[in-house]
Design an enzyme around this catalytic site. Sequence first.
Site, PDB file in Angstrom:
ATOM      1  N   ARG A  39       0.816  -1.217   0.000  1.00 35.38           N
ATOM      2  CA  ARG A  39       0.000   0.000   0.000  1.00 35.38           C
ATOM      3  C   ARG A  39       0.852   1.270   0.000  1.00 35.38           C
ATOM      4  NH1 ARG A  39      -4.893  -1.912   4.019  1.00 35.38           N
ATOM      5  NH2 ARG A  39      -6.011  -3.050   2.396  1.00 35.38           N
ATOM      6  N   LYS A 200     -21.625 -15.855   0.198  1.00 38.85           N
ATOM      7  CA  LYS A 200     -23.071 -15.741   0.390  1.00 38.85           C
ATOM      8  C   LYS A 200     -23.774 -14.847  -0.620  1.00 38.85           C
ATOM      9  CE  LYS A 200     -22.604 -15.037   5.017  1.00 38.85           C
ATOM     10  NZ  LYS A 200     -23.115 -14.102   5.948  1.00 38.85           N
ATOM     11  N   GLY A 352     -11.646  -8.731  -1.900  1.00 34.37           N
ATOM     12  CA  GLY A 352     -10.520  -9.127  -1.060  1.00 34.37           C
ATOM     13  C   GLY A 352     -10.026 -10.533  -1.354  1.00 34.37           C
ATOM     14  N   GLY A 375     -13.742  -3.681  -0.323  1.00 33.25           N
ATOM     15  CA  GLY A 375     -15.039  -3.076  -0.021  1.00 33.25           C
ATOM     16  C   GLY A 375     -15.417  -2.009  -1.034  1.00 33.25           C
TER      17      GLY A 375
HETATM   18  P1  ADP Z   1     -14.428 -11.576  -2.104  1.00 31.02           P
HETATM   19  O1  ADP Z   1     -13.629 -11.208  -0.879  1.00 31.02           O
HETATM   20  O2  ADP Z   1     -13.559 -11.858  -3.281  1.00 31.02           O
HETATM   21  O3  ADP Z   1     -15.513 -10.590  -2.389  1.00 31.02           O
HETATM   22  P2  ADP Z   1     -16.148 -13.310  -0.569  1.00 31.02           P
HETATM   23  O4  ADP Z   1     -15.634 -12.693   0.695  1.00 31.02           O
HETATM   24  O5  ADP Z   1     -17.533 -13.037  -0.964  1.00 31.02           O
HETATM   25  O6  ADP Z   1     -15.148 -12.980  -1.782  1.00 31.02           O
HETATM   26  O7  ADP Z   1     -16.051 -14.890  -0.456  1.00 31.02           O
HETATM   27  C1  ADP Z   1     -14.878 -15.577  -0.155  1.00 31.02           C
HETATM   28  C2  ADP Z   1     -15.140 -16.784   0.680  1.00 31.02           C
HETATM   29  O8  ADP Z   1     -16.126 -17.630   0.094  1.00 31.02           O
HETATM   30  C3  ADP Z   1     -13.894 -17.634   0.815  1.00 31.02           C
HETATM   31  O9  ADP Z   1     -13.473 -17.613   2.158  1.00 31.02           O
HETATM   32  C4  ADP Z   1     -14.330 -19.029   0.379  1.00 31.02           C
HETATM   33  O10 ADP Z   1     -13.835 -20.045   1.203  1.00 31.02           O
HETATM   34  C5  ADP Z   1     -15.837 -18.943   0.492  1.00 31.02           C
HETATM   35  N1  ADP Z   1     -16.502 -19.930  -0.380  1.00 31.02           N
HETATM   36  C6  ADP Z   1     -16.353 -20.054  -1.711  1.00 31.02           C
HETATM   37  N2  ADP Z   1     -17.065 -21.120  -2.169  1.00 31.02           N
HETATM   38  C7  ADP Z   1     -17.663 -21.684  -1.114  1.00 31.02           C
HETATM   39  C8  ADP Z   1     -18.517 -22.813  -0.957  1.00 31.02           C
HETATM   40  N3  ADP Z   1     -18.860 -23.569  -1.978  1.00 31.02           N
HETATM   41  N4  ADP Z   1     -18.939 -23.096   0.298  1.00 31.02           N
HETATM   42  C9  ADP Z   1     -18.561 -22.333   1.340  1.00 31.02           C
HETATM   43  N5  ADP Z   1     -17.774 -21.252   1.245  1.00 31.02           N
HETATM   44  C10 ADP Z   1     -17.317 -20.921   0.038  1.00 31.02           C
HETATM   45 MG    MG Z   2     -14.043 -11.441   1.245  1.00 29.87          MG
END
Ligand code: ADP
Ligand code: MG
Length: 395
Positions: A39, A200, A352, A375
């Site tokens: 950063r 989710k 992230g 975010g």
């Molecule tokens: P980002 O940070 O890229 O926006 P998210 O925070 O929404 O992504 O999601 C990341 C998390 O989702 C990871 O920790 C991963 O383990 C979890 N994940 C991905 N696929 C599954 C799944 N099939 N079941 C449970 N958790 C999952």
């Molecule tokens: Mg995340």
Amino acid sequence: MPLSAPTLEELDLAGKRVLVRVDFNVPRDENGAIRDDTRIRAALPTLRAILEAGGRPICLTHLGRPGGEVREELRVDAVGERLAELSGTVVVKLDESFGEAVQQGIAQAPPGSIVLLENVRFNPGETRGDPELAARYAELGDLFVNDAFGSSHRPHASVSGIAAYLPSAAGRLLQSEIEAFARVLDNPDRPLLAILGGAKVSDKLQVIDNLIERVDALLVGGGMAYTFLAAQGHGIGASLFEEERVEVCRQALEKAEQRGVELLLPLDHVIAERCAEDAPTRTSGLEIPEGQMALDIGPRTRALFAERIAGVATLVWNGPMGVFEMEPFRSGTLAVARAVAACPGYTVVGGGDSVAAVQEFGLAEKVSHVSTGGGASLELLEGKELPGIACLGRV
Ligand code: ADP
Ligand code: MG
């Protein structure tokens, strides 16, 4: 509203005191030592540009969550030392972030140096976005530059408040983020594809809704895919499921259909009885057996997604395809990352965990733009205006 902001070139920097909101919120170890200075490096192009134009950069940053009071372990001295090393420039670190002593410190800083103010979150008004505090910061400078993309979704005093008092612009880092997301969200070259994953549906409701209105196709993987599959009436076993989001998924499927957006869900899965490194895994077809969790997309889905990714002009990816942190469930995310890296179109990865995955796979260099703010990038994909961008150039 198209995504844009005035740039550094639009400011007359020579001889001016330039307040620069940077994001030096670096990861630190238990002893407070800097673990990763990415950063700090990311702010160097802006600081150099200001120095080269004869301006006097004065950096404001937050570090950690001191909650509006002075916390000795969250002072930014170590950040200042690293900034001096990386920039090869004298850094004058001051122990407060506004007031008379700070004004004097700035006046006495040698020409060609960078001033670094103390952690802005020591001030109670910072996260409240207190306009009085923003005015106190503004007294210290002639111009304001926001280069803290990762904080730009927060209406904090040093992020979105100062521009009410001073002429302002986006720094180089913020400008590159704005240009990348504008290329995806405003008049993209088509076809435009979005790949969504992660844990989710409820974290990504607005992203799903906003992207369906813009993209030609949407690939959905990760934990969120199973509530979609349940909404279509498929058996999802013990996979991640949000019952209260089934209706939203139905609506999204319907909206996609009405708009002629191709929405692809996994056709097969990597399943296990539990989510663990040592869990025995199998591949299942579309229907997931009782008691089994789908923790990654399966081989047919990987091939299908890779094929779609190869043919697009523009794509944006947010959210891993499976539990990529664990070896048995990383193939889906790796396959998508490789396909994105090989895609000849314009590619953006934001979020992230998705960014962490691409970096871990050593593929970040092959992506057109890897976003520096989880975010903030999510809010852009939700179609929101970010306060740290919207405030710029208004005076
Ligand atoms: P980002 O940070 O890229 O926006 P998210 O925070 O929404 O992504 O999601 C990341 C998390 O989702 C990871 O920790 C991963 O383990 C979890 N994940 C991905 N696929 C599954 C799944 N099939 N079941 C449970 N958790 C999952
Ligand atoms: Mg995340």
